[in-house]
Enzyme design. Structure first.
Site, PDB file in Angstrom:
ATOM      1  N   ASN A   9       0.882  -1.172   0.000  1.00 17.41           N
ATOM      2  CA  ASN A   9       0.000   0.000   0.000  1.00 17.41           C
ATOM      3  C   ASN A   9       0.917   1.218   0.000  1.00 17.41           C
ATOM      4  OD1 ASN A   9      -1.778   2.055   0.504  1.00 17.41           O
ATOM      5  ND2 ASN A   9      -2.630   1.166   2.376  1.00 17.41           N
ATOM      6  N   ARG A  91      -2.717  -1.892  -3.346  1.00 18.23           N
ATOM      7  CA  ARG A  91      -3.845  -0.982  -3.195  1.00 18.23           C
ATOM      8  C   ARG A  91      -3.671   0.124  -4.227  1.00 18.23           C
ATOM      9  NH1 ARG A  91      -5.886   2.152   2.172  1.00 18.23           N
ATOM     10  NH2 ARG A  91      -7.723   3.044   1.201  1.00 18.23           N
ATOM     11  N   HIS A 179     -12.449   4.414  -0.329  1.00 21.16           N
ATOM     12  CA  HIS A 179     -12.450   3.512   0.842  1.00 21.16           C
ATOM     13  C   HIS A 179     -13.204   2.222   0.557  1.00 21.16           C
ATOM     14  CE1 HIS A 179     -11.768   7.274   3.527  1.00 21.16           C
ATOM     15  NE2 HIS A 179     -10.638   6.613   3.405  1.00 21.16           N
ATOM     16  N   ARG A 239      -8.357  17.528   5.100  1.00 19.62           N
ATOM     17  CA  ARG A 239      -9.172  17.823   3.908  1.00 19.62           C
ATOM     18  C   ARG A 239     -10.489  18.477   4.312  1.00 19.62           C
ATOM     19  NH1 ARG A 239      -8.882  11.861   1.464  1.00 19.62           N
ATOM     20  NH2 ARG A 239      -7.053  11.439   2.761  1.00 19.62           N
ATOM     21  N   GLU A 377      -8.203  -3.716   5.212  1.00 21.51           N
ATOM     22  CA  GLU A 377      -8.067  -3.526   3.763  1.00 21.51           C
ATOM     23  C   GLU A 377      -6.996  -4.449   3.183  1.00 21.51           C
ATOM     24  OE1 GLU A 377      -7.725   0.364   5.165  1.00 21.51           O
ATOM     25  OE2 GLU A 377      -8.996   1.217   3.608  1.00 21.51           O
TER      26      GLU A 377
END
Ligand code: ADP
Length: 403
Positions: A9, A91, A179, A239, A377
């Site tokens: 990742n 990923r 996500h 963000r 994940e």
């Protein structure tokens, strides 16, 4: 001989990695190379959490991501011993319109994925860099890309549309959502945890540094808070979340800001950090008595409350909410505030269970169940990489012996 799967990742300043033996659900080792451009270091731990490797190197000698990846490959090669590597799973943030599921990467796929760089300029190049490098160094290793967007391709067309002229939609200016690997994992767990919600209506709150929410109908994504990019929706660490597009025009026309400056503002200087002026880290803000920290938390919770109402409206009701990721899994205070706001939908929190971080957070009488489910994940990526390369096993040599 065991056939292992490596999962990578790769982000802007770190590369996380893990190694899965045969069909194991948990990795035998996991670690990361971090601060790649400033003070690069690599740490790896075994399944019990003990440090099994530590390495530091000077930034200029490590050649950024490439240098970090070479060190990870060397470490994985040593960890594999005589075992073979079946595949490397990656990923990748954006699968665009082309991919609604994971894909085995070849040169053509890689060039298609490079076309999505403008859709995720801060993430996609870093996700693709290790795929390219492994292609060069160890072309015989099967590589699989798993996308953050793919899980949301099940959404009805209206949920993916903006109110722009239709041609923009056809071109790919649409709500992709992100996500997805986390939501896929939660959806895969629901049947054994809450069979009614698995067949019914669930809202999952993925609250990490990046944060989004997803409405699941019978385990499929029907709406989510992130849109064309991962800056939309909830207030995040740095963000802004949802913003009137008129604000961007104002910044350009009245403040003379260009795209780079606006990007920096929206992705790196806003969110919890921008509102509090203190930190993007939830733990720091929860521990602070500064009014600006309180205000940032109030806005964080308020944005979740509004989005939850919208997602419940899309679902036409609610059977369960699920909290996951760094904040969702670890902060009893944030969960309590979100659930308090959701009392009107029928969420009744069990304060003791919440404080203890139990899996079931709601009381037996609660009409809507609240769950805390740690996401995984990497595990999702490992499973996809394994199933897409089952029977392939062309690569029977330890990783990178040719590189
Ligand atoms: P990323 O999106 O980078 O994967 P994570 O899922 O690791 O992020 O979440 C990071 C966030 O989780 C940070 O804001 C951090 O403060 C928060 N967090 C981690 N542990 C706790 C805790 N015990 N209480 C509150 N927040 C926490």
């Amino acid at each position: 001989m065991s056939h292992s799967i490596a999962v990578l990742n790769s982000g802007s300043s770190s590369i996380k990695f893990s190694l899965y033996r045969d069909g194991a659900l948990q990795p035998v080792v996991r670690g990361q190379a971090e601060a790649i451009h400033t003070e690069p270091r690599l740490v790896a731990r075994d399944a019990a959490g003990a440090v099994v490797a530590e390495d530091r190197w000077a930034p200029q000698s490590g050649a950024g991501h490439g240098g970090a990846l070479d060190r990870i490959v060397a470490f994985l090669r040593q960890s594999l011993g005589s075992d073979s590597l079946q595949a490397v799973g990656h990923r990748v943030v954006h699968g665009g319109l082309a991919y609604d599921k994971p894909v085995r990467v070849d040169a053509k796929v890689l060039s298609t994925l490079a076309e999505f760089i403008p859709l995720a300029p801060l993430h996609q190049p870093h996700n693709l860099a290790p795929i390219k490098r492994l292609f060069e160094r160890a072309p015989e290793v099967p590589q699989v890309a798993c996308f953050d967007t793919a899980f949301h391709r099940s959404q009805p067309e209206v949920a993916q549309m903006f109110g722009l002229p239709r041609a923009f939609h056809e071109e790919g200016v649409r709500r992709f959502g992100f996500h997805g690997l986390s939501y896929e994992y939660i959806a895969s767990q629901l049947p054994s945890i809450d069979p009614i919600a698995a067949k019914g209506r669930t809202v999952v709150l993925h609250l990490g540094n990046g944060a989004s929410m997803c409405a699941l109908n019978a385990g499929k994504s029907v709406a989510t808070t992130m849109g064309f990019t991962a800056v939309d929706g909830l207030l995040m660490g740095t963000r802004s979340g949802a913003l009137d597009p008129g604000v961007v025009l104002y910044l350009m026309q009245s403040r003379g800001m260009d795209a780079k400056a606006i990007e920096k503002l929206l992705y790196q200087e806003s969110g919890l950090l921008g509102v509090s002026g203190i930190s993007s880290d939830m733990r720091t803000l929860l521990a602070s008595s500064e009014p600006s920290a309180r205000l940032a938390l109030d806005l964080y919770i308020y944005r979740i409350r509004r989005e939850l109402g919208g997602l419940v409206a899309v679902l036409g009701g609610l059977d369960a909410v699920v909290f996951t990721a760094g904040i969702g899994e670890n902060s009893a205070e944030i969960r309590a505030r979100v659930c308090g706001d959701a009392a009107w939908i029928g969420v009744e929190l069990d304060a003791k269970a919440n404080a203890a971080g139990s899996r079931l957070l709601s009381t037996p009488a609660s009409r809507v169940r609240a769950w805390r489910i740690p996401t995984d994940e990497e595990g999702v990526i490992a499973r996809h990489a394994r199933s897409l390369t089952e029977g392939v096993r062309a690569h029977e040599a330890p990783l990178g012996t040719t590189g």
